[in-house]
Design a protein around this motif. Structure first.
Motif, PDB file in Angstrom:
ATOM      1  N   PHE A 718       0.791  -1.222   0.000  1.00 15.51           N
ATOM      2  CA  PHE A 718       0.000   0.000   0.000  1.00 15.51           C
ATOM      3  C   PHE A 718       0.837   1.293   0.000  1.00 15.51           C
ATOM      4  O   PHE A 718       0.278   2.377  -0.158  1.00 15.51           O
ATOM      5  CB  PHE A 718      -0.910   0.052   1.246  1.00 15.51           C
ATOM      6  CG  PHE A 718      -1.607  -1.246   1.530  1.00 15.51           C
ATOM      7  CD1 PHE A 718      -2.557  -1.751   0.639  1.00 15.51           C
ATOM      8  CD2 PHE A 718      -1.311  -1.993   2.654  1.00 15.51           C
ATOM      9  CE1 PHE A 718      -3.201  -2.941   0.903  1.00 15.51           C
ATOM     10  CE2 PHE A 718      -1.949  -3.193   2.915  1.00 15.51           C
ATOM     11  CZ  PHE A 718      -2.897  -3.670   2.032  1.00 15.51           C
ATOM     12  N   GLY A 719       2.153   1.210   0.226  1.00 12.39           N
ATOM     13  CA  GLY A 719       2.932   2.417   0.460  1.00 12.39           C
ATOM     14  C   GLY A 719       3.974   2.727  -0.588  1.00 12.39           C
ATOM     15  O   GLY A 719       3.805   2.465  -1.794  1.00 12.39           O
ATOM     16  N   SER A 720       5.121   3.186  -0.124  1.00 15.10           N
ATOM     17  CA  SER A 720       6.146   3.746  -1.006  1.00 15.10           C
ATOM     18  C   SER A 720       6.961   2.686  -1.745  1.00 15.10           C
ATOM     19  O   SER A 720       7.750   3.038  -2.627  1.00 15.10           O
ATOM     20  CB  SER A 720       7.084   4.631  -0.179  1.00 15.10           C
ATOM     21  OG  SER A 720       7.708   3.846   0.845  1.00 15.10           O
ATOM     22  N   LEU A 721       6.826   1.401  -1.383  1.00 13.78           N
ATOM     23  CA  LEU A 721       7.648   0.357  -2.014  1.00 13.78           C
ATOM     24  C   LEU A 721       6.879  -0.439  -3.054  1.00 13.78           C
ATOM     25  O   LEU A 721       7.286  -1.537  -3.424  1.00 13.78           O
ATOM     26  CB  LEU A 721       8.194  -0.590  -0.934  1.00 13.78           C
ATOM     27  CG  LEU A 721       9.137   0.022   0.096  1.00 13.78           C
ATOM     28  CD1 LEU A 721       9.586  -1.013   1.115  1.00 13.78           C
ATOM     29  CD2 LEU A 721      10.351   0.659  -0.572  1.00 13.78           C
ATOM     30  N   LYS A 722       5.759   0.110  -3.532  1.00 12.12           N
ATOM     31  CA  LYS A 722       5.007  -0.598  -4.573  1.00 12.12           C
ATOM     32  C   LYS A 722       5.856  -0.846  -5.803  1.00 12.12           C
ATOM     33  O   LYS A 722       5.776  -1.903  -6.440  1.00 12.12           O
ATOM     34  CB  LYS A 722       3.773   0.221  -4.968  1.00 12.12           C
ATOM     35  CG  LYS A 722       2.625   0.157  -3.990  1.00 12.12           C
ATOM     36  CD  LYS A 722       1.434   0.954  -4.531  1.00 12.12           C
ATOM     37  CE  LYS A 722       0.263   0.888  -3.572  1.00 12.12           C
ATOM     38  NZ  LYS A 722      -0.890   1.663  -4.076  1.00 12.12           N
ATOM     39  N   GLU A 723       6.669   0.143  -6.169  1.00 10.56           N
ATOM     40  CA  GLU A 723       7.520   0.031  -7.357  1.00 10.56           C
ATOM     41  C   GLU A 723       8.952  -0.328  -6.990  1.00 10.56           C
ATOM     42  O   GLU A 723       9.854  -0.220  -7.821  1.00 10.56           O
ATOM     43  CB  GLU A 723       7.518   1.354  -8.137  1.00 10.56           C
ATOM     44  CG  GLU A 723       6.141   1.844  -8.539  1.00 10.56           C
ATOM     45  CD  GLU A 723       5.454   0.865  -9.469  1.00 10.56           C
ATOM     46  OE1 GLU A 723       6.158   0.200 -10.266  1.00 10.56           O
ATOM     47  OE2 GLU A 723       4.209   0.750  -9.397  1.00 10.56           O
ATOM     48  N   GLY A 724       9.187  -0.724  -5.742  1.00 14.14           N
ATOM     49  CA  GLY A 724      10.528  -1.052  -5.303  1.00 14.14           C
ATOM     50  C   GLY A 724      11.206   0.147  -4.661  1.00 14.14           C
ATOM     51  O   GLY A 724      10.618   1.229  -4.496  1.00 14.14           O
ATOM     52  N   GLY A 725      12.457  -0.043  -4.269  1.00 10.93           N
ATOM     53  CA  GLY A 725      13.201   1.033  -3.638  1.00 10.93           C
ATOM     54  C   GLY A 725      14.210   0.506  -2.651  1.00 10.93           C
ATOM     55  O   GLY A 725      14.375  -0.715  -2.476  1.00 10.93           O
ATOM     56  N   GLN A 726      14.908   1.444  -1.979  1.00 15.78           N
ATOM     57  CA  GLN A 726      15.926   1.059  -1.004  1.00 15.78           C
ATOM     58  C   GLN A 726      15.584   1.711   0.333  1.00 15.78           C
ATOM     59  O   GLN A 726      15.334   2.918   0.408  1.00 15.78           O
ATOM     60  CB  GLN A 726      17.314   1.519  -1.471  1.00 15.78           C
ATOM     61  CG  GLN A 726      18.422   1.110  -0.516  1.00 15.78           C
ATOM     62  CD  GLN A 726      19.795   1.259  -1.135  1.00 15.78           C
ATOM     63  OE1 GLN A 726      19.908   1.175  -2.351  1.00 15.78           O
ATOM     64  NE2 GLN A 726      20.804   1.492  -0.326  1.00 15.78           N
ATOM     65  N   VAL A 727      15.554   0.896   1.388  1.00 18.53           N
ATOM     66  CA  VAL A 727      15.183   1.400   2.708  1.00 18.53           C
ATOM     67  C   VAL A 727      16.170   0.883   3.750  1.00 18.53           C
ATOM     68  O   VAL A 727      16.867  -0.111   3.538  1.00 18.53           O
ATOM     69  CB  VAL A 727      13.748   0.965   3.102  1.00 18.53           C
ATOM     70  CG1 VAL A 727      12.721   1.607   2.211  1.00 18.53           C
ATOM     71  CG2 VAL A 727      13.616  -0.555   3.078  1.00 18.53           C
ATOM     72  N   GLN A 728      16.189   1.598   4.870  1.00 19.74           N
ATOM     73  CA  GLN A 728      17.021   1.192   5.999  1.00 19.74           C
ATOM     74  C   GLN A 728      16.113   0.935   7.196  1.00 19.74           C
ATOM     75  O   GLN A 728      15.191   1.691   7.470  1.00 19.74           O
ATOM     76  CB  GLN A 728      18.038   2.285   6.327  1.00 19.74           C
ATOM     77  CG  GLN A 728      19.059   1.869   7.380  1.00 19.74           C
ATOM     78  CD  GLN A 728      20.126   2.931   7.572  1.00 19.74           C
ATOM     79  OE1 GLN A 728      19.807   4.119   7.672  1.00 19.74           O
ATOM     80  NE2 GLN A 728      21.387   2.524   7.623  1.00 19.74           N
ATOM     81  N   VAL A 729      16.383  -0.165   7.899  1.00 21.79           N
ATOM     82  CA  VAL A 729      15.627  -0.482   9.111  1.00 21.79           C
ATOM     83  C   VAL A 729      16.320   0.205  10.280  1.00 21.79           C
ATOM     84  O   VAL A 729      17.513  -0.025  10.518  1.00 21.79           O
ATOM     85  CB  VAL A 729      15.545  -2.009   9.326  1.00 21.79           C
ATOM     86  CG1 VAL A 729      14.736  -2.323  10.577  1.00 21.79           C
ATOM     87  CG2 VAL A 729      14.948  -2.697   8.117  1.00 21.79           C
ATOM     88  N   VAL A 730      15.563   1.034  10.993  1.00 23.21           N
ATOM     89  CA  VAL A 730      16.131   1.808  12.108  1.00 23.21           C
ATOM     90  C   VAL A 730      15.340   1.507  13.375  1.00 23.21           C
ATOM     91  O   VAL A 730      14.218   0.984  13.337  1.00 23.21           O
ATOM     92  CB  VAL A 730      16.078   3.323  11.805  1.00 23.21           C
ATOM     93  CG1 VAL A 730      16.930   3.656  10.583  1.00 23.21           C
ATOM     94  CG2 VAL A 730      14.637   3.783  11.602  1.00 23.21           C
ATOM     95  N   LEU A 731      15.958   1.855  14.519  1.00 22.65           N
ATOM     96  CA  LEU A 731      15.298   1.677  15.823  1.00 22.65           C
ATOM     97  C   LEU A 731      14.712   3.023  16.245  1.00 22.65           C
ATOM     98  O   LEU A 731      15.423   4.042  16.278  1.00 22.65           O
ATOM     99  CB  LEU A 731      16.310   1.176  16.860  1.00 22.65           C
ATOM    100  CG  LEU A 731      15.757   0.889  18.256  1.00 22.65           C
ATOM    101  CD1 LEU A 731      14.750  -0.245  18.215  1.00 22.65           C
ATOM    102  CD2 LEU A 731      16.902   0.555  19.219  1.00 22.65           C
ATOM    103  N   ARG A 732      13.442   3.033  16.575  1.00 22.35           N
ATOM    104  CA  ARG A 732      12.757   4.265  16.965  1.00 22.35           C
ATOM    105  C   ARG A 732      12.424   4.244  18.462  1.00 22.35           C
ATOM    106  O   ARG A 732      11.693   3.348  18.915  1.00 22.35           O
ATOM    107  CB  ARG A 732      11.479   4.429  16.153  1.00 22.35           C
ATOM    108  CG  ARG A 732      11.751   4.734  14.679  1.00 22.35           C
ATOM    109  CD  ARG A 732      10.474   4.828  13.892  1.00 22.35           C
ATOM    110  NE  ARG A 732      10.762   5.207  12.506  1.00 22.35           N
ATOM    111  CZ  ARG A 732       9.863   5.175  11.521  1.00 22.35           C
ATOM    112  NH1 ARG A 732       8.639   4.747  11.775  1.00 22.35           N
ATOM    113  NH2 ARG A 732      10.192   5.554  10.295  1.00 22.35           N
ATOM    114  N   ASP A 733      13.005   5.203  19.175  1.00 20.90           N
ATOM    115  CA  ASP A 733      12.724   5.386  20.608  1.00 20.90           C
ATOM    116  C   ASP A 733      13.082   4.156  21.439  1.00 20.90           C
ATOM    117  O   ASP A 733      12.580   3.987  22.553  1.00 20.90           O
ATOM    118  CB  ASP A 733      11.237   5.722  20.845  1.00 20.90           C
ATOM    119  CG  ASP A 733      10.790   6.939  20.043  1.00 20.90           C
ATOM    120  OD1 ASP A 733      11.624   7.843  19.857  1.00 20.90           O
ATOM    121  OD2 ASP A 733       9.621   6.956  19.608  1.00 20.90           O
TER     122      ASP A 733
END
Length: 750
Positions: A718-733
Motif C-alpha cells: 500500500f505504500g512507497s515500495l510498490k515500485e521497489g526502492g531502497q530502505v534502511q531499518v532503524v530503531l525508533r525510541d
C-alpha cells in the motif's frame, strides 16, 4: 470402430443377397442367411452331431420362401434392404466382437444373434433341429469355423494347402534364436533341465526364480543346444513351442471356445511328435478359462497331456507367484520337477555381460571401454535394489549404449565409459551422480565446510555426521547396514532438523521426513509398514516402506523420535541392523543407501541443571546422555552409529543465525525490487528479541515475523515500495523498528 469380417461371413452375405435378388424379395431376411450358411462345409460339420440332414433344411426354407415371403412384381425397380431382424442380428454380432476384442466378425457371432430373435422363423427352425441344445451347437460351430478359418475360404482356393490352426498360438523357439540374447553360463541348471526332460515319467521341468535372473534365456539356451545337436539322442531334433496364453484367451467369448482352442493346440503339438511346450508365467494357467463354480480350468485340461508323456512341458514362474497360485494346484505341482534358478553372482554376471557386449556394440554402434562392464555390474548390484542380476546390469549397459547412440560425441568412435554409466545409473536411481562416482571425492572433501557454513555453533555435531558419510563412501562400513544411523539430541531450535535438511541438499538426495508425534498410538504403527491382512488399508501398503521403495537413496528423518510408540523402535531395529524393512505383504525395502537421522529433545531439560549444586562436575552433554539412556532401550542405542549432542544456543550463534535469516528475507525482497539494510542498533534490538535459551532459533523466526516483516508488507502492498526502492531499518525510541527511505545518490556521494 471398424470391424472386419472373415471370408465365410462375406461369402454368406453374398450368397444370401443372390438368393433374395433371384427370388425378387424386397428385404434380406434371417432365412436367406440360414439358407446361404447351409452351403458352407463348416456349418454342415457343426450340424452332424445332431443328426440333421441339411438337404431337408433347404427344402423347408424353399417352402417358406414360396409360401410366406412376398415377391416384387417384374418390371419394378427396387433396392434390396436389410430387414429389422437382420439389422438386429448384425448389431448383436458387432457388439460381441467389440466386447471380446476378437479380430473379426465370424459366423458364430451371427448365429448367436440369430438365435436371440424370438419372432424369426429361421431361429425357430434352427432351434427345433438342434433340440434346443444351443450351447452344445455353439461349441461345435466355434470349433468347426476356427479350424476352417485357417484355410482359404471358398471353392476357388480348395486346392491351397491348409495351414494348421494351432501354430497361430505358439512360437517356435528353435526358429527365433537370432532374436534373443544367447545363454551364457547356467550350465548346472541347463544340465538338470535336460536330465528331467529325459525321464520316463514326470519329465516336465519347472524353472522357479525371481524376475530377471534368466529363466526365459534358459529355454532359448536349450533350443540352441538342440539346434547344435549337443543334447542326448532322446532330445535330438526336438522343437520347443512357447505357448501364448494371451492369444489363447483373446476372442473366447463363447462357452467352450477356450477349451476347444486349447485342445486343438495340444492335439496339434502331439501329432507333431518330439515337441516341448514352454509356458512362461505358468501360474496363469491355474484358474484360466474357469466359468462359475466349475473346477475345470487350463491346468486341469493339461493334466492328461502332462500324464501321458507324449508332450513334455517346461514352465517358469517366480517364487511369489508359485506360492500364491501354482502351489494351490497339487496335481500340477506333482507333475513338475522344480529347478531353482538363483540370481547369479557378480563374477558370473560380468562373464554374461562380456559375452553379450559384442551384440550390444553392434546394435548401438558404440564401443564399451574395458572397465565398463565390471563397473556396470557392481554399480547396478549396489544401487538398484528392487531388481535382480543379470537383468538390471544388462539394462544399464543397454541404456548407456542407447544414450551414447542418440547423444554422440565429436570423436569418430563413440565410446561408453564409466562416467556415462554413472550418469545413466543416477537417473535410474533418482540420485546425484556425484555421490556415486568412485574417483570424485572433491564433493565429499568440502562437505563439512559447506554444511558448517549453514549450521552455526554445532561444529562437533557436523563433524560426526560428515565422518559417518565419508566412512560409508570409503567402504569401511558394513555393506548390510545403513550408511549411518544417527540420534540427534539437544534442545529445541538449535539446528537438529536443519542439519538433516542441509545434508540431503548437499548430497543431492531427497529428504524423507516423518513426524513421530503422529505415531504415538499403537494402532498408528501399522501405517508405517501397512495394516495386517483383513484390516482396513491392507491394500494401501505402508507409508515408510513405500517411501523407501520410491527413494532408496535418501536422508530419512524421524523427527522427535521419543514421542513415538515403543513398537516403532522394534521396527527400527531391523533397519539399523540389517538395512531391511519388510512391509505387511512381505516385500522388502532396501535401506543400505539410507542415512537414518532421528532427533530427540530427551534430556535437554536436564542439561541446564548439570552444573547446579556443590560439585558442578557434570557437563551438559553427560546430563543429556544419562537421560537418553533412560528414554531409549539399550538394544536401540547399541545399534546407533553415533549419538550427536547439540549445544544450547549462545549469543554468538544467535547473531550468525540472525544474519542468515536476514539474508533469506533480503533475497525475497529483492524479487520485489526492494533493498534492505539495518542499522547496528536495529540489528542489536532484533537479536535481543530473538535470543532465548529456551526456544532456540525458532524464536528468531518469530521476532522477524512479528517485528520486521509487517513493516515491509504494508509498504509493498500500500505504500512507497510498490515500485521497489531502497530502505534502511532503524530503531525508533528504543521501542520498535521502522523503515527509513535511502537516497541512493547521496549515499553514493557519502
Amino acid at each position: 470402430m471398424s470391424i472386419s469380417s472373415t471370408p465365410f461371413v462375406e461369402k454368406a452375405f453374398n450368397q444370401a443377397q443372390k438368393k433374395a435378388t433371384r427370388e425378387r424379395h424386397e428385404f434380406l431376411l434371417p432365412e436367406h442367411l440360414l439358407y446361404a450358411l447351409l452351403e458352407q462345409e463348416p456349418f454342415r460339420v457343426a450340424l452332424e452331431p445332431f443328426d440333421i440332414d441339411h438337404r431337408q433344411l433347404w427344402l423347408k426354407l424353399e417352402q417358406f420362401f414360396q409360401e410366406e415371403v412376398e415377391k416384387v412384381p417384374e418390371g419394378i425397380d427396387y433396392r434390396l434392404e436389410l430387414s429389422g431382424q437382420m439389422n438386429e442380428i448384425v448389431h448383436i454380432a458387432y457388439m460381441q466382437v467389440k466386447d471380446s476384442n476378437a479380430e473379426s466378425m465370424d459366423i458364430p457371432h451371427l448365429i448367436q444373434g440369430l438365435l436371440q430373435q424370438q419372432e424369426s422363423w429361421a431361429a425357430h427352425l434352427l432351434k427345433e433341429q438342434i433340440n434346443g441344445n444351443e450351447a452344445d451347437f455353439m461349441q461345435e460351430l466355434i470349433a468347426a469355423y476356427e479350424t476352417y478359418n485357417e484355410t482359404w475360404a471358398g471353392e476357388e482356393n480348395a486346392d491351397t494347402p491348409r495351414q494348421e490352426a494351432w501354430r497361430n498360438y505358439v512360437t517356435c523357439l528353435n526358429d527365433t534364436l537370432d532374436e534373443h540374447n544367447p545363454l551364457i553360463g547356467r550350465e548346472a541348471e541347463l544340465e538338470r533341465t535336460i536330465q528331467v526332460l529325459c525321464r520316463k515319467e514326470k519329465n516336465n521341468p519347472l524353472h522357479v526364480g525371481e524376475s530377471g535372473v534368466g529363466k526365459t534365456s534358459l529355454a532359448y539356451g536349450l533350443a540352441a543346444r538342440i539346434e547344435s545337436g549337443d543334447v542326448p539322442e532322446r532330445l535330438q531334433h526336438a522343437r520347443i513351442y512357447a505357448l501364448d496364453l494371451g492369444g489363447l484367451l483373446a476372442g473366447t467369448q463363447f462357452r467352450g471356445d477356450f477349451e476347444k482352442r486349447l485342445k486343438m493346440i495340444m492335439e496339434g503339438i502331439r501329432k507333431e511328435g518330439n515337441a516341448i511346450v514352454y509356458i512362461d508365467e505358468i501360474h496363469n494357467l491355474v484358474g484360466t478359462g474357469r466359468t462359475g463354480d466349475s473346477s475345470m480350468d487350463a491346468s486341469n485340461m493339461l493334466k492328461p497331456y502332462l500324464e501321458g508323456g507324449e508332450i513334455r512341458f517346461i514352465g517358469s514362474t517366480t517364487y511369489d507367484e508359485y506360492n500364491r497360485y501354482f502351489a494351490r494346484s497339487k496335481g500340477m505341482v506333482r507333475r513338475f520337477q522344480q529347478i531353482d534358478i538363483l540370481e547369479p553372482g557378480i563374477d558370473e554376471t560380468i562373464r554374461i555381460l562380456e559375452g553379450l557386449k559384442e551384440k550390444y556394440e553392434a546394435f548401438h554402434q558404440v564401443i564399451y571401454e574395458d572397465d565398463v562392464i565390471p563397473y556396470a555390474v557392481k554399480a547396478s548390484a549396489r544401487y538398484i535394489s528392487d531388481r535382480f542380476l543379470p537383468d538390471k546390469a544388462i539394462d544399464l549397459m543397454d541404456e548407456a549404449g542407447a544414450y551414447r547412440e542418440i547423444h554422440p560425441t565429436d570423436t569418430d568412435v563413440q565410446r561408453v565409459d564409466k562416467a556415462l554409466v554413472t550418469d545413466v545409473l543416477a537417473r535410474m536411481c533418482k540420485v546425484d551422480a556425484l555421490s556415486m562416482k568412485e574417483d570424485d571425492n572433491a564433493n565429499l572433501e568440502t562437505l563439512q565446510e559447506r554444511i558448517g557454513s549453514q549450521i552455526y555453533g554445532q561444529d562437533e555435531a557436523v563433524t560426526q555426521v560428515v565422518e559417518a558419510v565419508q566412512l560409508a563412501k570409503a567402504g569401511l562400513l558394513d555393506d548390510n547396514k545403513p550408511l549411518a544411523s544417527l540420534l540427534f539430541v539437544g534442545p529445541t531450535g538449535v539446528g537438529k532438523t536443519e542439519v538433516a535438511k542441509v545434508l540431503a541438499n548437499e548430497l543431492g538426495i531427497p529428504l524423507v521426513r516423518f513426524d513421530m508425534s503422529e505415531y504415538t498410538e499403537k494402532h498408528t504403527v501399522a501405517k508405517l509398514i501397512g495394516s495386517p491382512a483383513g484390516y482396513v488399508g491392507y491394500e494401501d501398503g505402508g507409508l515408510l516402506t513405500d517411501a523407501l521403495r520410491k527413494s532408496p537413496h535418501c536422508v530419512l528423518l524421524l523427527d522427535e523420535i521419543e514421542k513415538a510408540h515403543p513398537d516403532i523402535f522394534n521396527i527400527l531395529l531391523q533397519v539399523m541392523d540389517y538395512a531391511v524393512l519388510t512391509d505387511n505383504k512381505g516385500r522388502k525395502a532396501d535401506c543400505r543407501h539410507v542415512i537414518l537421522i532421528m532427533t530427540s529433545n530427551a534430556g535437554a531439560q536436564y542439561a541446564r541443571q548439570a552444573s547446579v549444586g556443590f560439585t558442578g562436575l557434570v557437563s551438559a552433554g553427560e546430563a543429556m546422555m544419562k537421560q537418553v539412556k533412560k528414554t531409549f532401550k539399550p538394544e536401540f542405542i547399541n545399534r546407533l552409529s553415533a549419538t550427536v549432542i547439540f549445544h544450547d544456543m549462545d549469543l554468538t550463534m544467535a547473531g550468525l543465525i540472525l544474519d542468515k535469516k536476514l539474508r533469506e528475507l533480503g533475497r525475497k525482497l529483492e524479487a520485489r525490487r526492494v533493498r534492505m539494510t539495518l542499522t547496528p542498533e536495529a540489528r542489536q534490538w532484533l537479536l535481543k528479541k530473538g535470543f532465548t535459551l529456551e526456544y532456540g532459533a525458532r524464536e528468531m523466526d518469530r521476532a522477524i515475523a512479528s517485528h520486521l516483516k509487517p513493516l515491509f508488507m504494508r509498504e509493498i502492498l500500500f505504500g512507497s515500495l510498490k515500485e521497489g526502492g531502497q530502505v534502511q531499518v532503524v530503531l525508533r525510541d528504543g521501542q520498535s523498528l521502522g523503515l527509513q527511505p535511502l537516497d541512493i545518490k547521496s549515499e553514493t556521494q557519502a
